[in-house]
Design a protein around this motif. Sequence first.
Motif: not given
Length: 313
Positions: A158-165
């Motif tokens: 939690r809190g870590v950015p989740v990179w997604i398109n």
Amino acid sequence: MRGSVWALVVVAGLGGGALLWSFAPSALPVSIEAPLTFPITAPQPPPAMRVGVLHAGRMLSRGLFAYRGGDAGERVFGMDAVIVEHPRGTLLFDAGFGRRVHEHAHTLPWLMRRLSRIEAETPVVDQLAGASIAIESIKGVVLTHAHWDHVSGLDDLRGVPVWINRAELDFIRGTDPAARLARELGDLDYHLYAFDGPPYWGFAASHDVFGDGSVVLVPAGGHTPGSVIAFIHAPDGRSYALIGDLAWQREGVDIPAERPWLARRLVDGDEAGVREVLVRVHLLQRAVPQLLVVPAHDRRVMERLPPARRDDA
């Protein structure tokens, strides 16, 4: 009445025969005349960049479900994450199984739960702690796609950015049951990226994460709408293509061969799209021998990546 019963028997027999036939060996057609030109800028990974694999869990199932022509023997389907430590930030690719994986497994289709067995290993978050990598130091988790076995570990990050398109984020926020766990994890810190770069190794567009060609993402929709392939070029000259679940095992790329009909119906959003990208990756592998194509769930291939660093290393 008797005629109707016999008609049902015939239909059932034909359906069963067709299902069994879908497990038979069958290679996808490949045009060897297709032009293979890949105009790209040579990657310039920094010497300090490191690539490693984190084995977070596994599922035990049969090879015959992975690709057409697979054997009936038990196979290990790894649930792993790849870590890239770059001077400009640390990235995880997929999140593997999390600490609550057995609770998360309720989102798996019933038939897949019956045909496989889950075995948790060490969750990614605990392996990061063992390597003295602080969660807050991670630039992001790049999802190859948002199915349950790739997002389970996000519960611990939690809190870590989740990179997604955008296409994959829309998939998560829609109603497709295949994205159920991602929705149940709540409002994660999604970081949207766009394919704002030029064509790359046969794919129409790209996103260069660090601007040096060391990590490049390309769209590879089909398994899910926003599935991606991550190309990673290490400073030791090795290159990897993380293809997510385009194929579950390396034979799917090597032959190439798609999943049997039953597996396709359970997991692939666009079967024709998967076939098209699978053939493209097969051709790319033939054209670039130094490239290691890495299916997310083939532990045999994942074990060819360097192990992630440890605190005592």
